[in-house]
Design a protein around this motif. Structure first.
Motif, PDB file in Angstrom:
ATOM      1  N   HIS A  33       0.816  -1.225   0.000  1.00 19.57           N
ATOM      2  CA  HIS A  33       0.000   0.000   0.000  1.00 19.57           C
ATOM      3  C   HIS A  33       0.846   1.271   0.000  1.00 19.57           C
ATOM      4  O   HIS A  33       0.296   2.367   0.237  1.00 19.57           O
ATOM      5  CB  HIS A  33      -0.960   0.049   1.196  1.00 19.57           C
TER       6      HIS A  33
ATOM      7  N   THR B 287       2.369   7.381   2.002  1.00 19.78           N
ATOM      8  CA  THR B 287       1.307   6.502   2.487  1.00 19.78           C
ATOM      9  C   THR B 287      -0.035   7.188   2.286  1.00 19.78           C
ATOM     10  O   THR B 287      -0.115   8.411   2.249  1.00 19.78           O
ATOM     11  CB  THR B 287       1.509   6.170   3.969  1.00 19.78           C
TER      12      THR B 287
ATOM     13  N   HIS C 241      -2.696   5.204   0.329  1.00 19.65           N
ATOM     14  CA  HIS C 241      -3.483   4.176  -0.351  1.00 19.65           C
ATOM     15  C   HIS C 241      -3.902   3.106   0.654  1.00 19.65           C
ATOM     16  O   HIS C 241      -3.149   2.771   1.578  1.00 19.65           O
ATOM     17  CB  HIS C 241      -2.665   3.534  -1.482  1.00 19.65           C
ATOM     18  N   THR C 242      -5.071   2.534   0.457  1.00 14.53           N
ATOM     19  CA  THR C 242      -5.579   1.486   1.343  1.00 14.53           C
ATOM     20  C   THR C 242      -5.596   0.124   0.662  1.00 14.53           C
ATOM     21  O   THR C 242      -6.170  -0.820   1.194  1.00 14.53           O
ATOM     22  CB  THR C 242      -6.996   1.834   1.825  1.00 14.53           C
ATOM     23  N   GLY C 243      -4.990   0.021  -0.497  1.00 17.20           N
ATOM     24  CA  GLY C 243      -4.896  -1.242  -1.221  1.00 17.20           C
ATOM     25  C   GLY C 243      -3.568  -1.306  -1.954  1.00 17.20           C
ATOM     26  O   GLY C 243      -2.797  -0.340  -1.973  1.00 17.20           O
TER      27      GLY C 243
ATOM     28  N   SER D  22      -4.075   2.661  -7.638  1.00 16.36           N
ATOM     29  CA  SER D  22      -4.126   1.542  -6.707  1.00 16.36           C
ATOM     30  C   SER D  22      -5.365   0.683  -6.913  1.00 16.36           C
ATOM     31  O   SER D  22      -6.340   1.082  -7.563  1.00 16.36           O
ATOM     32  CB  SER D  22      -4.101   2.074  -5.268  1.00 16.36           C
TER      33      SER D  22
ATOM     34  N   ASP E 228      -7.269   0.176  -4.570  1.00 16.35           N
ATOM     35  CA  ASP E 228      -8.310   0.799  -3.752  1.00 16.35           C
ATOM     36  C   ASP E 228      -9.175   1.757  -4.569  1.00 16.35           C
ATOM     37  O   ASP E 228      -9.999   2.481  -4.013  1.00 16.35           O
ATOM     38  CB  ASP E 228      -7.707   1.525  -2.546  1.00 16.35           C
TER      39      ASP E 228
END
Length: 657
Positions: free
Chosen positions: A169, A186, A188-190, A208, A210
Motif C-alpha cells: 500500500h 502513504t 493508499h488502502t490497497g 491503486s 483501492d
C-alpha cells in the motif's frame, strides 16, 4: 455536396493469438507507440508491430514463464523477468541475448530502463529492488524497504530518482546517488499497481486497487490531490506528453484527470477489458490488454478528448479537432534538470562498449548465447524496424495515425456518449446508465480463435458467463419477422428474474442475521453463525469486512476461518479466491510465527489450562494450514496476478515444510 463522415473516438484495432499458451505480460514501446512485446507461459518473448498480425521476432532463453517486460526508450533493448527471478536483456538490432542478470529469489514483478544510461531497475516478489548495470553485468545496488511484492518501478525524467509501488500500500521514492530512501508516501488502502512521473514537474501519480489515483508533490513530499471511488481498480496511468492531464486505464474505460483541483475531464468507454499498458503516438492513445493466449490493441483519438476545463463542454464537431491546451502547471512546481549534454554521446559510448563486449564475451555469456536465441519470423518487418537503411531513423517508422473507422449506423449500434456530450443533449442519460460501447471493427488475427468458457469466473465482467442474449429470445421463423415486440422480448428476458430475487433476498436475510449476532456478541460468534448458514457468499461478505481491520483477528477466529478459506481458494469465482488469499495472508503474517513458536516450545511444568487451550488451537491451525498448503502449491503455477498471489502465499508457508 459531400457529407462529412463521423468517425469513432475509440475502436478496437487488432486481436492476435500471441502465444501457444497463456499470455502473462505485455508492454508497448514508448518511443514510437508502434512496437509491442508479449511474454507468455511458454517462456518466450515475442516482438510485434502494432496493427500487423504476424510476429516479427521470438526471443527464447528463459526456462520459466515471463512475468514482466520493458523496452528501453530508443527501443534497441528489451528486458524480460521470469518467474524464477532471472532477468535477460536482448539486443534487438543484433537479435541476440546481451546479458543474463541473476540475483532475485522470486518472481520479477516490475522492470524499467534508465532514461539515459545503460541501467535497469527490477522489482520482485522477494520485496527487493535491484539496480543493474547492463554493460558490466552486475548489480550496482539493492534497495530494501518494501514488505510485499514491488509491482511498478519508474525512473524520474532526470534519471536521479526511482519510484516504486508495492502491494504493501506504499509508494517509495529512492535517491540513486545517495543509495537510500528519500520518502515513503502513504495513503493508499490497497495494493499500488502503477506509478508515473510527470514529464516536466516535480509531481508523481500513483494508481491503486483501492480505486483511487493520488498525486504527490515531490518538493513538499505531500499529497496534492486524490481522485476517489472509481468503479474498478486503477490498472495503468500515463501523463500527456505536455503534462496537461493524466490518462488512467480502468476496466473497459479511459478517464482523463486533472489534479489542481482534482477533476475528471472526460470518460471514454473502451471495450478493452483489463488494460495492461498505454502509449501515445500521433495524438492517438494506444492501449493493449490480454486474456488467455490473445492480445488485443485499441486506439483512442485524443483530438476528440477534452484535456482541460478550458475546452467548452458540448458536442464536438469532427471538422474542428481539439487543440491541446498549454500546460499551466510549470510555474507552480519545480522543473526537472535534465543533463546538459545530449544523450546521444553516452548512448554511442554504451553502444561501443556493448560491441566490444560482444566480440569478447565471457564463458558465461557464451552459455547464455547458446541457450538464448532470437528467431526472426518476419524478415521484411525486422529489417524495416530494427535495421533500417537510414541510420538516423532507428525506431519503427513514424507511420500516419491509425485511420478511425466510421461510426455505426444508428439502427445498427449506438456509440457511447461521453459525459461532456451527454450533458448538452436534451434527452441525456444519467452517468451510470451509459449505452453499450461501440461495436468492434473488423479484427486482424493471425490464427482462428476459439471461445471457451473460463474455468475461473472473473470478479468483474460485462455479461454473464456462458449466456447469450439470443438464447433468451424466441427463434425467428423468417427474416421478415426480425423485429420483436417489446413486451414479448422483455417477458423472455425476465424469465429468471424472480429466481434471482429470491436468491438475493435470502442472502440479505442471512446477512441481517449475522449482523444481529455481531451487534449482541462478538466477531467469533457472528462468524460461527455465518458458517452455520452454509452459504459461502455470506462468509465472503463478512471476511471482506474483517480483512480491512487486522485488529479483529484472534487465534480462536483462525480455527473457524481456515476451513472456509480452503473452500474459497478452490472456488470457481475469482472474487472468492481473492478474499481467501487476503485472509490467509493476514493469518500467516500475524499468527504463523506464534503458532510455530508455541508448537516448538518445551512442555510446561504443572497444569496451565490457558496454555493447554492455546496449544490445542495452534495444533488445530497448523493442521489446517498444512491442508491449505497443498491447495496453494497446486495453484502456484497459475499465470498473472492470480498465480502471483498463490506464489507469495507459498513463500510465507515455507516454514510449514
Amino acid at each position: 455536396m459531400a457529407v462529412a463522415v463521423t468517425t469513432k473516438t475509440a475502436w478496437k484495432l487488432q486481436e492476435i493469438m500471441a502465444h501457444s499458451s497463456n499470455v502473462s505480460s505485455v508492454v508497448l514501446g514508448k518511443g514510437s507507440g508502434r512496437m509491442l512485446a508479449t511474454g507468455g507461459d511458454d517462456c518466450r518473448v515475442n516482438i510485434w508491430s502494432v496493427s500487423k498480425p504476424n510476429c516479427i521476432m521470438s526471443l527464447t532463453g528463459h526456462t520459466t514463464p515471463i512475468e514482466s517486460l520493458q523496452v528501453n526508450p530508443n527501443e534497441k533493448l528489451i528486458v524480460a523477468g521470469s518467474r524464477s527471478g532471472s532477468i535477460r536483456v536482448w539486443d534487438l538490432e543484433a537479435a541476440k541475448v546481451l546479458r543474463t542478470l541473476p540475483g532475485h529469489k522470486a518472481n520479477i514483478c516490475s522492470l524499467h530502463f534508465h532514461p539515459f544510461g545503460s541501467f535497469v531497475a527490477s522489482g520482485s516478489l522477494d520485496t527487493n529492488i535491484k539496480l543493474w548495470d547492463v554493460r558490466r553485468k552486475g548489480c550496482i545496488f539493492t534497495f530494501k524497504g518494501h514488505t510485499e511484492a514491488v509491482r511498478c518501478l519508474r525512473f524520474s525524467p532526470d534519471g536521479k530518482w526511482v519510484a516504486s509501488a508495492a502491494d504493501d500500500h506504499t509508494v517509495k521514492l529512492w535517491d540513486l546517488t545517495a543509495g537510500k530512501l528519500m520518502f515513503e508516501f502513504t495513503g493508499h488502502t490497497g495494493p499500488v499497481n502503477v506509478v508515473e512521473f510527470h514529464p516536466n514537474e516535480y509531481l508523481l501519480a500513483s494508481g491503486s486497487s483501492d480505486r483511487t489515483v493520488r498525486f504527490w508533490d515531490l518538493e513538499k513530499f505531500q499529497v496534492v490531490s486524490c481522485i476517489e471511488e472509481e468503479a474498478t481498480p486503477v490498472r495503468c496511468v500515463l501523463f500527456n506528453p505536455d503534462g496537461c492531464c493524466l490518462y488512467s486505464g480502468f476496466q473497459d474505460s479511459l478517464r482523463v484527470y486533472g489534479w489542481e483541483p482534482e477533476r475528471c475531464f472526460d470518460v471514454v468507454l473502451v471495450n478493452w477489458g483489463k488494460v495492461a499498458d498505454l502509449s501515445i503516438s500521433n495524438n492517438q492513445l494506444i492501449g493493449v490488454s490480454f486474456a488467455q493466449s490473445t492480445v488485443s490493441s485499441f486506439v483512442v483519438d485524443l483530438s476528440r478528448v477534452p484535456k482541460s476545463d478550458s475546452i467548452p463542454h458540448g458536442l464536438i464537431r469532427d471538422d474542428q479537432p481539439l487543440v491541446p491546451p498549454t500546460p499551466t502547471g510549470s510555474s507552480l512546481r519545480r522543473i526537472y534538470d535534465r543533463p546538459s549534454t545530449s544523450c546521444s554521446k553516452p548512448q554511442s559510448r554504451v553502444k561501443h562498449n556493448s560491441e566490444s563486449e560482444r566480440h569478447s564475451p565471457s564463458s558465461e555469456d557464451d552459455r547464455d548465447e547458446k541457450e538464448s536465441k532470437a528467431e526472426i519470423q518476419n524478415q521484411e518487418d525486422y529489417k524495416e524496424i530494427f535495421q533500417p537503411k537510414n541510420a538516423i531513423c532507428r525506431t519503427p517508422p513514424r507511420n500516419e495515425p491509425f485511420p478511425a473507422p466510421p461510426e455505426d449506423e444508428p439502427g445498427t449500434a449506438k456509440e457511447a456518449l461521453k459525459p461532456s456530450q451527454a450533458a448538452d443533449v436534451q434527452t441525456s442519460l444519467p452517468k451510470q446508465e451509459l449505452p453499450d460501447p461501440v461495436q468492434r471493427p473488423p479484427i486482424a488475427s493471425s490464427a482462428s480463435l476459439t471461445r471457451t468458457e473460463p474455468s475461473v469466473i472473473p470478479a468483474a465482467r460485462n455479461e454473464p458467463i456462458g449466456l447469450k442474449a439470443s438464447d433468451f429470445l424466441p427463434a425467428v421463423k423468417n427474416q421478415s419477422q426480425t423485429e420483436l415486440v417489446d413486451e414479448e422480448a422483455m417477458s423472455q428476458i425476465r424469465k429468471g428474474h424472480e429466481t434471482m430475487c429470491v436468491v438475493l433476498t435470502s442472502r440479505h436475510k442471512n446477512l441481517d442475521a449475522v449482523r444481529a449476532v455481531w451487534s449482541t456478541s462478538d466477531i467469533k460468534n457472528s462468524l460461527d453463525s455465518a458458517v452455520a448458514i452454509n452459504d459461502l457468499s455470506v462468509v465472503v461478505d463478512l471476511l471482506n469486512i474483517v480483512n480491512q481491520k487486522a485488529s479483529l483477528w484472534k487465534l480462536d477466529l483462525c480455527t473457524t476461518v481456515l476451513p472456509q478459506i480452503e473452500k474459497l481458494l478452490q472456488s470457481k469465482y475469482e472474487s472468492y479466491v481473492q478474499t481467501g488469499c487476503t485472509s490467509l495472508k493476514l493469518i500467516l503474517q500475524r499468527f504463523l510465527p506464534l503458532i510455530t513458536d508455541i508448537l516448538a516450545a518445551p512442555p510446561s511444568v504443572g497444569v496451565d489450562i490457558s496454555r493447554e487451550e492455546r496449544l490445542h488451537k495452534c495444533k488445530l491451525c497448523y493442521k489446517q494450514l498444512k491442508n491449505i498448503s497443498n491447495v496453494v502449491k497446486n495453484k502456484s503455477g497459475l499465470s498473472g496476478r492470480h498465480g502471483s498471489a498463490f506464489r507469495e502465499l507459498l513463500l510465507l508457508m515455507a516454514v510449514l515444510d
